[in-house]
Design a protein around this motif. Structure first.
Motif, short mmCIF file in Angstrom:
data_model
loop_
_atom_site.label_atom_id
_atom_site.label_comp_id
_atom_site.label_asym_id
_atom_site.label_seq_id
_atom_site.Cartn_x
_atom_site.Cartn_y
_atom_site.Cartn_z
N ALA A 24 36.37 42.12 31.36
CA ALA A 24 36.95 42.88 30.25
C ALA A 24 36.89 44.37 30.53
O ALA A 24 35.98 44.85 31.20
CB ALA A 24 36.20 42.57 28.95
N ASP A 25 37.88 45.10 30.02
CA ASP A 25 37.88 46.55 30.20
C ASP A 25 37.51 47.26 28.91
O ASP A 25 37.19 46.62 27.89
CB ASP A 25 39.23 47.02 30.76
CG ASP A 25 40.40 46.83 29.79
OD1 ASP A 25 40.17 46.55 28.59
OD2 ASP A 25 41.56 46.97 30.23
N SER A 26 37.55 48.59 28.93
CA SER A 26 37.12 49.38 27.78
C SER A 26 38.02 49.20 26.57
O SER A 26 37.61 49.47 25.45
CB SER A 26 37.06 50.86 28.15
OG SER A 26 36.11 51.09 29.16
N ARG A 27 39.24 48.74 26.79
CA ARG A 27 40.18 48.54 25.69
C ARG A 27 40.02 47.18 25.04
O ARG A 27 40.71 46.88 24.06
CB ARG A 27 41.61 48.70 26.21
CG ARG A 27 41.89 50.05 26.86
CD ARG A 27 43.28 50.11 27.46
NE ARG A 27 43.44 49.18 28.57
CZ ARG A 27 44.54 49.10 29.32
NH1 ARG A 27 45.56 49.90 29.05
NH2 ARG A 27 44.61 48.23 30.31
N GLY A 28 39.14 46.36 25.60
CA GLY A 28 38.97 45.02 25.06
C GLY A 28 39.93 44.01 25.65
O GLY A 28 39.95 42.85 25.23
N HIS A 29 40.74 44.43 26.64
CA HIS A 29 41.61 43.49 27.34
C HIS A 29 40.75 42.67 28.29
O HIS A 29 39.89 43.22 28.98
CB HIS A 29 42.69 44.22 28.12
CG HIS A 29 43.61 45.01 27.26
ND1 HIS A 29 44.54 45.90 27.75
CD2 HIS A 29 43.76 45.06 25.91
CE1 HIS A 29 45.21 46.46 26.77
NE2 HIS A 29 44.75 45.97 25.64
N ALA A 30 41.00 41.37 28.38
CA ALA A 30 40.14 40.52 29.18
C ALA A 30 40.91 39.39 29.84
O ALA A 30 41.98 38.99 29.38
CB ALA A 30 39.03 39.93 28.30
N VAL A 31 40.34 38.91 30.95
CA VAL A 31 40.86 37.73 31.62
C VAL A 31 39.71 36.76 31.83
O VAL A 31 38.58 37.17 32.12
CB VAL A 31 41.53 38.07 32.97
CG1 VAL A 31 42.75 38.94 32.77
CG2 VAL A 31 40.55 38.74 33.92
N LEU A 32 40.01 35.48 31.66
CA LEU A 32 39.03 34.42 31.89
C LEU A 32 39.33 33.79 33.24
O LEU A 32 40.45 33.31 33.46
CB LEU A 32 39.11 33.38 30.78
CG LEU A 32 38.23 32.14 30.93
CD1 LEU A 32 36.76 32.51 30.79
CD2 LEU A 32 38.62 31.07 29.92
N VAL A 33 38.35 33.79 34.13
CA VAL A 33 38.53 33.30 35.49
C VAL A 33 37.71 32.03 35.70
O VAL A 33 36.53 31.99 35.37
CB VAL A 33 38.11 34.38 36.52
CG1 VAL A 33 38.17 33.83 37.94
CG2 VAL A 33 38.99 35.62 36.38
N ARG A 34 38.39 31.01 36.22
CA ARG A 34 37.71 29.79 36.65
C ARG A 34 38.06 29.57 38.12
O ARG A 34 39.24 29.39 38.45
CB ARG A 34 38.14 28.58 35.83
CG ARG A 34 37.38 27.29 36.22
CD ARG A 34 37.99 26.06 35.57
NE ARG A 34 37.89 26.09 34.14
CZ ARG A 34 36.86 25.64 33.43
NH1 ARG A 34 35.80 25.15 34.07
NH2 ARG A 34 36.87 25.68 32.10
N GLY A 35 37.06 29.61 38.97
CA GLY A 35 37.33 29.47 40.40
C GLY A 35 38.19 30.61 40.90
O GLY A 35 37.86 31.78 40.70
N ASP A 36 39.33 30.28 41.53
CA ASP A 36 40.20 31.33 42.06
C ASP A 36 41.44 31.55 41.20
O ASP A 36 42.39 32.18 41.63
CB ASP A 36 40.62 30.99 43.50
CG ASP A 36 41.46 29.72 43.58
OD1 ASP A 36 41.61 29.03 42.55
OD2 ASP A 36 41.97 29.42 44.68
#
Length: 201
Positions: free
Chosen positions: A6-18
């Motif tokens: 997640a970044d400072s803006r609250g944007h996020a990505v969920l990563v599983r494996g690659d």
């Protein structure tokens, strides 16, 4: 293992494996996946850059080992400066690995290259996970580790999306305008194939 970046803006990505499993606000992803590890980074999460000069920076330049800094300096050596160096496969491979790491430190997740002819370079680069994209035999602009300093319009990788490769970068800036002004050395983290390949200490 699930990881949320997640970044400072609250944007996020969920990563599983690659792969990226989900994209969205940090609060939503964290609530839906309470057991995921959360990595919070300062700045903005971006797709990461495609460096247009992969051939020049990896196969036509030598990146000195830190132990060679006193004799060779720390900047990539090119052209006539390579003539006096006895570069065997081991040194070319080491140079390529260091070159890729320096690219990662500038938020680069892919490089445009003509086919790499030096096997030691090619093998070393492929092991790093840096994506190699095809390009024509000649690229305009100035080869630079910072893609924003190459005198070409910057190119980014595709935006993170569910199912896409987990490949992105985070820069410690407020927005894209500040990134363009300050350059890619503001990178704080680069993720390639789901792995954290660069983290600013």
């Amino acid at each position: 293992m699930l990881t949320i970046h997640a970044d400072s803006r609250g944007h996020a990505v969920l990563v599983r494996g690659d792969r990226i499993e989900a994209v969205g606000p940090l609060e939503e992803l964290a609530a839906a996946h309470p057991h995921a590890r959360v990595r919070s980074w300062p700045g903005i999460l971006t797709p990461g850059f495609v460096n247009p000069h992969g051939t020049e920076l990896l196969e036509e330049a030598y990146h000195p080992d830190p132990r060679e800094a006193e004799a060779l300096g720390t900047e990539p050596l090119t052209g006539d400066a390579l003539t006096d160096l006895a570069l065997d496969d081991a040194r070319w491979g080491g140079s390529a690995r260091r070159g890729v790491q320096r690219m990662f430190a500038h938020g680069t997740v892919a490089a445009a290259c003509a086919p790499l002819r030096n096997r030691a370079v090619r093998d070393a680069v492929l092991r790093t996970g840096l994506e190699l994209l095809p390009r024509g035999p000649v690229s305009a602009g100035v080869p630079a580790l910072d893609p924003l300093a190459s005198a070409l319009p910057p190119t980014t990788a595709p935006a993170p999306a569910p199912g896409s490769p987990a490949r992105f970068a985070v820069f410690d800036v407020h927005d894209e305008a500040e990134l363009a002004e300050r350059g890619a050395a503001t990178c704080v983290a680069t993720v390639v194939a789901g792995r954290l390949v660069f983290r600013r200490r």
